[in-house]
Design a protein around this motif. Structure first.
Motif, PDB file in Angstrom:
ATOM      1  N   ARG A 195      40.330  40.705  28.758  1.00 59.92           N
ATOM      2  CA  ARG A 195      39.810  39.870  29.843  1.00 59.92           C
ATOM      3  C   ARG A 195      39.006  40.709  30.833  1.00 59.92           C
ATOM      4  NH1 ARG A 195      43.596  34.985  30.336  1.00 59.92           N
ATOM      5  NH2 ARG A 195      42.747  34.669  32.424  1.00 59.92           N
ATOM      6  N   ASP A 196      38.121  40.023  31.555  1.00 56.45           N
ATOM      7  CA  ASP A 196      37.340  40.712  32.585  1.00 56.45           C
ATOM      8  C   ASP A 196      37.545  40.075  33.954  1.00 56.45           C
ATOM      9  OD1 ASP A 196      36.019  38.335  32.250  1.00 56.45           O
ATOM     10  OD2 ASP A 196      34.106  39.213  31.623  1.00 56.45           O
ATOM     11  N   ASP A 197      38.686  39.356  34.101  1.00 59.98           N
ATOM     12  CA  ASP A 197      38.979  38.725  35.390  1.00 59.98           C
ATOM     13  C   ASP A 197      40.098  39.493  36.081  1.00 59.98           C
ATOM     14  OD1 ASP A 197      41.209  38.044  33.925  1.00 59.98           O
ATOM     15  OD2 ASP A 197      41.039  35.881  34.235  1.00 59.98           O
ATOM     16  N   GLU A 198      40.778  38.850  37.005  1.00 59.59           N
ATOM     17  CA  GLU A 198      41.816  39.526  37.786  1.00 59.59           C
ATOM     18  C   GLU A 198      43.041  39.912  36.967  1.00 59.59           C
ATOM     19  OE1 GLU A 198      44.078  36.713  40.439  1.00 59.59           O
ATOM     20  OE2 GLU A 198      42.540  35.319  39.723  1.00 59.59           O
ATOM     21  N   PHE A 199      43.149  39.410  35.722  1.00 63.37           N
ATOM     22  CA  PHE A 199      44.290  39.737  34.864  1.00 63.37           C
ATOM     23  C   PHE A 199      43.911  40.701  33.738  1.00 63.37           C
ATOM     24  CE2 PHE A 199      45.236  35.504  36.617  1.00 63.37           C
ATOM     25  CZ  PHE A 199      46.459  35.760  37.220  1.00 63.37           C
ATOM     26  N   GLY A 200      42.722  41.277  33.801  1.00 67.44           N
ATOM     27  CA  GLY A 200      42.276  42.187  32.758  1.00 67.44           C
ATOM     28  C   GLY A 200      41.665  43.444  33.339  1.00 67.44           C
ATOM     29  N   GLY A 201      41.352  44.371  32.447  1.00 61.97           N
ATOM     30  CA  GLY A 201      40.712  45.610  32.893  1.00 61.97           C
ATOM     31  C   GLY A 201      41.720  46.682  33.249  1.00 61.97           C
TER      32      GLY A 201
END
Length: 409
Positions: A195-201
């Motif tokens: 994911r590339d949102d607040e739950f990923g990276g």
């Protein structure tokens, strides 16, 4: 009561007797030995049966301090397959019968709660499975849906609701499943979570789900005002390149400790999706697993099973080396799992600073093993009947039992 035990390189170190009572949060266990969660395959209608009660009553009568019921899903779609119990009012009377039966044997009982995430069988459950990203499950031949922010919020709340149900049913503890690439663990995994949102990276983002689950359960338990323990099972490593590493898992554990939601942490390893044998050391039961399925999946397992079921040699206390890294940097009570089958490994765990030990396959083979070890005293002659053949693993699709001894029924 503490006893001094001589160990190589540590001749004067005192450590607790594994058979002494111990506090697990607000609960006192009669000893420091926990039966680890293992799916029982004893609930054909997703409700408690006499068979399930017997399954847990035997090791309770056999001397464990606490037995752990697996796997009690927080939603219908959170099950690894459709026969598993999920938390709902209809399940509570049977679960209360179960907890009362265990208490009558003098043991405590924990409920493992969780959401299987990408490991969930959407076909068997007849419900949507969720994962950090759209993910194909070859066992169900279905895709898990990419969880939205609202889906994540709902699953976190479902964990809190499950904890409240557990209190109502008379459990002494809940164990939050944060391992094996189930829902929370799949978010922790950089291999699965793209994911590339607040739950990923970053790990800080990927750990939000696990931390959120624990906070929600702790808040629910505290609001209920009934003292039960809150523990979690956390994978130290997936055992695959690009997956969860020990360094990242240790940082997650530190955050969980700082959050203050847990009374103890059980350390596990491996991935139900990509490397299950990293936890189940010993023989890889490819033939038995293939036989548990119908074609064409049976043929696929036979042809490619050795790649999925990678074989790791068994040794006593096989997770201890990695777990010691967590013990060195954490203050919270830790539960050592993996290759605990005799008094020597139990004493070793105590000497290394672990407050509890957990075991599963050895108790499946001999539910009375703990009483026999205790009666053996300092002789240390009792040995487990478990051969680490792991053929019991394939029986979770029919009726979980030891194929060597036939136990538990």
């Amino acid at each position: 009561m503490n006893t001094a035990t001589s160990l190589p390189g540590d001749t004067h170190r005192a450590h607790p007797d594994v058979f002494s009572p111990a506090k697990l949060g607000p609960v006192t266990l009669r000893n420091r030995i926990i039966k680890a969660a293992t799916f029982e395959a004893s609930t054909p209608d997703a409700l408690v049966t006499d068979d399930l009660i017997k399954y847990h009553r035997l090791p309770a009568a056999g001397g464990v301090g606490m037995t752990t019921v697996a796997y009690l899903a927080v939603t219908p779609g959170g099950r690894t397959e459709g026969r598993q119990i999920w938390w709902r009012p209809e399940a509570i009377p049977g679960l209360r019968d179960l907890t009362e039966a265990i208490h009558a044997e003098g043991a405590a009982i924990s409920a493992q709660i969780g959401h299987a995430g990408p490991v969930a069988d959407a076909r068997s459950n007849k419900a949507t499975a969720y994962a950090p990203v759209r993910f194909f499950n070859p066992l169900s031949m279905r895709f898990a849906k990419r969880a939205t922010k609202d889906d994540i919020k709902d699953i976190i709340e479902a964990h809190a609701k499950a904890a409240r149900f557990a209190i109502e049913a008379g459990f002494d503890a809940v164990e939050i499943h944060l391992g094996h690439n189930y829902f929370a663990s799949s978010f922790l995994s950089p291999l699965i979570n793209r994911r590339d949102d607040e739950f990923g990276g970053s790990l800080q983002n990927r750990a939000k789900v696990a931390r959120g689950l624990v906070r929600a359960v702790r808040q629910a338990v505290d609001r209920e005002g009934t003292p039960i323990a809150v523990t979690a099972k956390l994978s130290m490593a997936d055992g695959v390149r690009g997956g969860i590493t020990i360094d990242e898992a240790l940082q997650t554990a530190k955050w969980l400790e700082e959050d203050g939601g847990l009374d103890a942490l059980e350390l596990t390893a491996g991935s139900s999706l990509v490397n299950p044998m990293y936890l189940f050391r010993g023989d890889a039961p490819v033939k038995e697993f293939a036989a548990a399925f119908k074609p064409p999946l049976r043929w696929g397992i036979r042809m490619t099973g050795n790649k999925f079921f990678r074989e790791y040699p068994y040794r006593d206390a096989f997770l201890l080396r990695d777990a010691k890294k967590f013990r060195a940097e954490l203050k919270m009570p830790l539960i050592l799992l993996g290759g605990i089958t005799n008094r020597e490994t139990m004493d070793l765990a105590m000497a290394e600073g672990f407050e509890f030990v957990a075991m599963a396959r050895a108790l499946l083979a001999e539910p009375d093993l703990i009483n026999r070890i205790k009666a053996d005293g300092d002789a240390h002659t009792v040995r487990s009947a478990c051969t680490h053949c792991n053929r019991c693993m394939a029986t979770i699709y029919s009726h979980t039992h030891c194929v060597v001894t036939g136990s538990p029924g």
